[in-house]
Design an enzyme around this catalytic site. Structure first.
Site, PDB file in Angstrom:
ATOM      1  CB  SER A   6      72.981 -64.338 -39.875  1.00 36.20           C
ATOM      2  OG  SER A   6      74.249 -63.953 -39.761  1.00 36.20           O
ATOM      3  CG  HIS A  13      73.779 -58.971 -42.218  1.00 35.04           C
ATOM      4  ND1 HIS A  13      73.061 -59.854 -43.138  1.00 35.04           N
ATOM      5  CD2 HIS A  13      74.697 -59.956 -41.745  1.00 35.04           C
ATOM      6  CE1 HIS A  13      73.469 -61.089 -43.020  1.00 35.04           C
ATOM      7  NE2 HIS A  13      74.601 -61.098 -42.231  1.00 35.04           N
ATOM      8  CD  GLU A  16      70.628 -58.246 -46.031  1.00 38.12           C
ATOM      9  OE1 GLU A  16      71.281 -58.982 -45.221  1.00 38.12           O
ATOM     10  OE2 GLU A  16      69.677 -58.631 -46.619  1.00 38.12           O
ATOM     11  CG  ASN A  36      72.004 -65.390 -44.145  1.00 36.46           C
ATOM     12  OD1 ASN A  36      72.719 -65.925 -44.950  1.00 36.46           O
ATOM     13  ND2 ASN A  36      72.436 -64.431 -43.300  1.00 36.46           N
TER      14      ASN A  36
HETATM   15  C1  CAA Z   1      76.279 -65.664 -43.329  1.00 37.00           C
HETATM   16  C2  CAA Z   1      76.024 -64.346 -43.271  1.00 37.00           C
HETATM   17  O1  CAA Z   1      74.897 -63.773 -42.452  1.00 37.00           O
HETATM   18  C3  CAA Z   1      76.338 -63.596 -44.545  1.00 37.00           C
HETATM   19  C4  CAA Z   1      77.661 -63.739 -45.061  1.00 37.00           C
HETATM   20  O2  CAA Z   1      78.866 -63.458 -44.810  1.00 37.00           O
HETATM   21  S1  CAA Z   1      77.495 -65.121 -46.245  1.00 37.00           S
HETATM   22  C5  CAA Z   1      79.223 -65.404 -46.894  1.00 37.00           C
HETATM   23  C6  CAA Z   1      79.516 -64.121 -47.811  1.00 37.00           C
HETATM   24  N1  CAA Z   1      80.808 -64.442 -48.181  1.00 37.00           N
HETATM   25  C7  CAA Z   1      81.129 -65.038 -49.591  1.00 37.00           C
HETATM   26  O3  CAA Z   1      80.153 -65.569 -50.213  1.00 37.00           O
HETATM   27  C8  CAA Z   1      82.515 -65.271 -49.590  1.00 37.00           C
HETATM   28  C9  CAA Z   1      82.669 -66.158 -50.932  1.00 37.00           C
HETATM   29  N2  CAA Z   1      83.915 -66.252 -51.290  1.00 37.00           N
HETATM   30  C10 CAA Z   1      84.785 -65.382 -51.734  1.00 37.00           C
HETATM   31  O4  CAA Z   1      84.408 -64.151 -52.351  1.00 37.00           O
HETATM   32  C11 CAA Z   1      86.280 -65.662 -52.155  1.00 37.00           C
HETATM   33  O5  CAA Z   1      86.418 -66.914 -52.134  1.00 37.00           O
HETATM   34  C12 CAA Z   1      87.190 -64.900 -50.898  1.00 37.00           C
HETATM   35  C13 CAA Z   1      87.129 -63.303 -50.917  1.00 37.00           C
HETATM   36  C14 CAA Z   1      86.760 -65.350 -49.414  1.00 37.00           C
HETATM   37  C15 CAA Z   1      88.579 -65.285 -51.098  1.00 37.00           C
HETATM   38  O6  CAA Z   1      88.995 -65.009 -52.355  1.00 37.00           O
HETATM   39  P1  CAA Z   1      90.066 -65.945 -53.297  1.00 37.00           P
HETATM   40  O7  CAA Z   1      90.286 -64.798 -54.464  1.00 37.00           O
HETATM   41  O8  CAA Z   1      89.213 -67.078 -53.506  1.00 37.00           O
HETATM   42  O9  CAA Z   1      91.169 -65.959 -52.474  1.00 37.00           O
HETATM   43  P2  CAA Z   1      92.511 -65.118 -51.892  1.00 37.00           P
HETATM   44  O10 CAA Z   1      93.125 -64.888 -53.353  1.00 37.00           O
HETATM   45  O11 CAA Z   1      93.133 -65.977 -50.981  1.00 37.00           O
HETATM   46  O12 CAA Z   1      91.815 -63.787 -51.296  1.00 37.00           O
HETATM   47  C16 CAA Z   1      91.555 -62.716 -52.099  1.00 37.00           C
HETATM   48  C17 CAA Z   1      91.837 -61.386 -51.193  1.00 37.00           C
HETATM   49  O13 CAA Z   1      91.143 -61.562 -50.175  1.00 37.00           O
HETATM   50  C18 CAA Z   1      92.014 -61.489 -49.116  1.00 37.00           C
HETATM   51  N3  CAA Z   1      91.302 -62.301 -48.029  1.00 37.00           N
HETATM   52  C19 CAA Z   1      90.760 -63.484 -48.213  1.00 37.00           C
HETATM   53  N4  CAA Z   1      90.382 -63.973 -46.944  1.00 37.00           N
HETATM   54  C20 CAA Z   1      90.369 -62.994 -46.196  1.00 37.00           C
HETATM   55  C21 CAA Z   1      90.145 -62.900 -44.494  1.00 37.00           C
HETATM   56  N5  CAA Z   1      89.387 -63.870 -43.963  1.00 37.00           N
HETATM   57  N6  CAA Z   1      90.399 -61.368 -43.924  1.00 37.00           N
HETATM   58  C22 CAA Z   1      90.856 -60.691 -44.942  1.00 37.00           C
HETATM   59  N7  CAA Z   1      91.387 -60.835 -46.072  1.00 37.00           N
HETATM   60  C23 CAA Z   1      91.015 -61.855 -46.735  1.00 37.00           C
HETATM   61  C24 CAA Z   1      93.176 -61.909 -49.372  1.00 37.00           C
HETATM   62  O14 CAA Z   1      94.340 -61.631 -48.488  1.00 37.00           O
HETATM   63  C25 CAA Z   1      93.376 -61.556 -50.629  1.00 37.00           C
HETATM   64  O15 CAA Z   1      93.746 -59.969 -50.851  1.00 37.00           O
HETATM   65  P3  CAA Z   1      94.525 -59.437 -52.020  1.00 37.00           P
HETATM   66  O16 CAA Z   1      93.675 -59.280 -52.935  1.00 37.00           O
HETATM   67  O17 CAA Z   1      94.981 -58.207 -51.412  1.00 37.00           O
HETATM   68  O18 CAA Z   1      95.829 -60.441 -52.144  1.00 37.00           O
HETATM   69  N1  NDP Z   2      79.865 -66.500 -39.804  1.00 33.69           N
HETATM   70  C1  NDP Z   2      79.467 -65.416 -40.966  1.00 33.69           C
HETATM   71  O1  NDP Z   2      79.758 -65.790 -42.014  1.00 33.69           O
HETATM   72  C2  NDP Z   2      78.599 -64.273 -40.582  1.00 33.69           C
HETATM   73  C3  NDP Z   2      78.176 -64.277 -39.382  1.00 33.69           C
HETATM   74  N2  NDP Z   2      77.248 -62.973 -38.819  1.00 33.69           N
HETATM   75  C4  NDP Z   2      76.653 -62.839 -37.634  1.00 33.69           C
HETATM   76  O2  NDP Z   2      77.595 -62.288 -36.983  1.00 33.69           O
HETATM   77  C5  NDP Z   2      77.457 -62.749 -35.481  1.00 33.69           C
HETATM   78  C6  NDP Z   2      78.946 -63.393 -34.986  1.00 33.69           C
HETATM   79  O3  NDP Z   2      79.165 -64.504 -35.752  1.00 33.69           O
HETATM   80  P1  NDP Z   2      80.731 -64.852 -36.002  1.00 33.69           P
HETATM   81  O4  NDP Z   2      81.707 -63.848 -35.776  1.00 33.69           O
HETATM   82  O5  NDP Z   2      80.639 -65.675 -37.058  1.00 33.69           O
HETATM   83  O6  NDP Z   2      80.733 -65.871 -34.838  1.00 33.69           O
HETATM   84  P2  NDP Z   2      82.043 -66.556 -33.695  1.00 33.69           P
HETATM   85  O7  NDP Z   2      81.721 -67.476 -33.101  1.00 33.69           O
HETATM   86  O8  NDP Z   2      83.224 -66.329 -34.264  1.00 33.69           O
HETATM   87  O9  NDP Z   2      82.094 -65.006 -32.832  1.00 33.69           O
HETATM   88  C7  NDP Z   2      81.146 -64.800 -31.974  1.00 33.69           C
HETATM   89  C8  NDP Z   2      82.021 -64.203 -30.650  1.00 33.69           C
HETATM   90  O10 NDP Z   2      81.052 -63.674 -29.569  1.00 33.69           O
HETATM   91  C9  NDP Z   2      81.372 -63.970 -28.429  1.00 33.69           C
HETATM   92  N3  NDP Z   2      80.491 -63.863 -27.406  1.00 33.69           N
HETATM   93  C10 NDP Z   2      79.418 -64.493 -27.050  1.00 33.69           C
HETATM   94  N4  NDP Z   2      78.626 -64.190 -26.263  1.00 33.69           N
HETATM   95  C11 NDP Z   2      79.052 -63.014 -26.068  1.00 33.69           C
HETATM   96  C12 NDP Z   2      78.657 -61.848 -25.238  1.00 33.69           C
HETATM   97  N5  NDP Z   2      77.576 -61.949 -24.303  1.00 33.69           N
HETATM   98  N6  NDP Z   2      79.327 -60.855 -25.038  1.00 33.69           N
HETATM   99  C13 NDP Z   2      80.506 -60.674 -25.844  1.00 33.69           C
HETATM  100  N7  NDP Z   2      80.767 -61.497 -26.663  1.00 33.69           N
HETATM  101  C14 NDP Z   2      80.202 -62.851 -26.945  1.00 33.69           C
HETATM  102  C15 NDP Z   2      81.823 -65.330 -28.474  1.00 33.69           C
HETATM  103  O11 NDP Z   2      82.630 -65.833 -27.448  1.00 33.69           O
HETATM  104  P3  NDP Z   2      82.502 -67.655 -27.174  1.00 33.69           P
HETATM  105  O12 NDP Z   2      83.476 -68.167 -28.157  1.00 33.69           O
HETATM  106  O13 NDP Z   2      82.875 -67.703 -25.975  1.00 33.69           O
HETATM  107  O14 NDP Z   2      81.103 -67.951 -27.473  1.00 33.69           O
HETATM  108  C16 NDP Z   2      82.869 -65.367 -29.673  1.00 33.69           C
HETATM  109  O15 NDP Z   2      84.114 -64.720 -29.663  1.00 33.69           O
HETATM  110  C17 NDP Z   2      76.366 -63.680 -35.465  1.00 33.69           C
HETATM  111  O16 NDP Z   2      75.224 -62.934 -35.150  1.00 33.69           O
HETATM  112  C18 NDP Z   2      76.434 -64.234 -37.121  1.00 33.69           C
HETATM  113  O17 NDP Z   2      75.129 -64.524 -37.282  1.00 33.69           O
HETATM  114  C19 NDP Z   2      76.852 -62.235 -39.993  1.00 33.69           C
HETATM  115  C20 NDP Z   2      77.304 -62.311 -41.382  1.00 33.69           C
HETATM  116  C21 NDP Z   2      78.357 -63.486 -41.697  1.00 33.69           C
END
Ligand code: CAA
Ligand code: NDP
Length: 283
Positions: free
Chosen positions: A119, A140, A152, A190
């Site tokens: 991330s 990403h 990304e 991010n």
């Molecule tokens: C941290 C990082 O590095 C980067 C990141 O990822 S940052 C996070 C980026 N993500 C976001 O910002 C998500 C923001 N949230 C959303 O877009 C929406 O709330 C959401 C898509 C998660 C859920 O949508 P919603 O309309 O509120 O809920 P809901 O009606 O239950 O779901 C919509 C659809 O998505 C599906 N869905 C929801 N969560 C799901 C999941 N975890 N896995 C698979 N499908 C999923 C549902 O099954 C539903 O599918 P259908 O249209 O086929 O019925």
């Molecule tokens: N969460 C999010 O919304 C997003 C996350 N990311 C990135 O994706 C990556 C994973 O995040 P996320 O899936 O949320 O994290 P989770 O904690 O859900 O999953 C990470 C997994 O990796 C496992 N793990 C740790 N060390 C190793 C290793 N050496 N070899 C293989 N597997 C290992 C962990 O095991 P254990 O539980 O034992 O530690 C766990 O099962 C991170 O880099 C995160 O920043 C990117 C976009 C969105």
């Protein structure tokens, strides 16, 4: 270069989503984690989502079996020897990622591209752990992977044009829209999203609003699909904190300082949905 076998390291919320979209695109997938229970949990999650797709009439039961048939699970990194392309989606922790890339560099064929779903950690830093920096790239995905349209794509300084093209084309094959970011901490997504989430935690910390009020303002006032604290709980508070720390250290700029309340929650093990408690409680 044609990718046939796609490796995923980490079967957590991101890793199993990536494995699912890769298998749905027709690739053979190897999904690896450190323990059998983690790969099984990842596979159960994929099976649950595909079953819902069948119920909704989005795919047939035969298609579901075919997708699942393309996913092999692994708890031995050596199995990645067979992969043409590997995405690492392990925990957002630099030493863990460095070790995985050092090991993959030894295990995989010199032709294999090694991508990270990090991330925030600069790709050049990860690439420097290998002897193939031209074949290392950021791929990403966004959470939840099967739903979110963006990938990304981040080039490190040494990433080759071919590695970039293969990654860009794979994102499209997975049904996603790629966008390019240059290699700075937090990339584009991010750099913008996480300071907003961190500020929402500050608003809570300073008593500006309850979690519900903060989320309602951003949902209904700005049309965000989820409020920032609900989204933080979805992402994982440990991951949010790790991203803020990478921004803070990477830019040496106090504007990225992680909110002490975010740190307090992580230290208490309140990691969001995955631990059952974050800003909200989950059953
Ligand atoms: C941290 C990082 O590095 C980067 C990141 O990822 S940052 C996070 C980026 N993500 C976001 O910002 C998500 C923001 N949230 C959303 O877009 C929406 O709330 C959401 C898509 C998660 C859920 O949508 P919603 O309309 O509120 O809920 P809901 O009606 O239950 O779901 C919509 C659809 O998505 C599906 N869905 C929801 N969560 C799901 C999941 N975890 N896995 C698979 N499908 C999923 C549902 O099954 C539903 O599918 P259908 O249209 O086929 O019925
Ligand atoms: N969460 C999010 O919304 C997003 C996350 N990311 C990135 O994706 C990556 C994973 O995040 P996320 O899936 O949320 O994290 P989770 O904690 O859900 O999953 C990470 C997994 O990796 C496992 N793990 C740790 N060390 C190793 C290793 N050496 N070899 C293989 N597997 C290992 C962990 O095991 P254990 O539980 O034992 O530690 C766990 O099962 C991170 O880099 C995160 O920043 C990117 C976009 C969105």
């Amino acid at each position: 270069m044609e990718v046939k076998t796609f490796g995923v390291i980490g079967a957590g919320q991101m890793g199993n989503g990536i494995a699912q979209v890769a298998a749905m695109s027709g690739l053979q997938v190897i999904m690896n984690d450190i323990k059998e229970e983690f790969v099984q949990r990842g596979l159960n999650n994929i099976t649950g989502i595909l079953s819902k797709n069948v119920e909704k009439g989005k795919m047939t039961a035969e298609e579901k079996s075919a997708v699942l048939g393309r996913i092999k699970t692994s708890v031995n990194l050596q199995d990645l020897e067979a992969a043409d392309y590997v995405v690492e989606a392990a925990t957002e922790n630099q030493p863990i990622k460095f070790k995985i890339f050092q090991d993959l560099d030894k295990i995989c064929s010199p032709e294999t591209i090694l991508a990270s779903n990090t991330s925030s950690i600069p790709i050049g830093r990860i690439a420097a752990q290998t002897k193939r920096p031209e074949k290392v790239i950021g791929m990403h995905f966004m959470n939840p992977v099967p739903v979110m349209k963006l990938v990304e794509v981040i080039r490190g300084l040494a990433t080759s044009d071919e590695t970039f093209k293969v990654t860009w084309d794979l994102s499209i094959k997975f049904g996603k829209t790629p966008a390019e970011s240059s290699d700075f901490p937090g990339f584009i997504a991010n750099r913008i999203l996480m300071p907003m989430i961190n500020e929402a935690v500050y608003a809570l910390y300073h008593g500006v609003g309850t979690p519900e009020a903060i989320d309602t303002v951003m949902k209904l006032g700005m049309n965000h699909p989820m409020g920032p604290l609900t989204l933080a709980d979805l992402i994982g508070l440990d991951t949010c904190l790790a991203i803020m720390e990478t921004l803070y250290e990477g830019f040496c700029d106090s504007k990225y300082r992680p909110c002490p309340l975010l740190r307090k929650y992580v230290e208490a093990g309140w990691l969001g949905r995955k631990s059952g408690r974050g800003f909200y409680e989950y059953k």
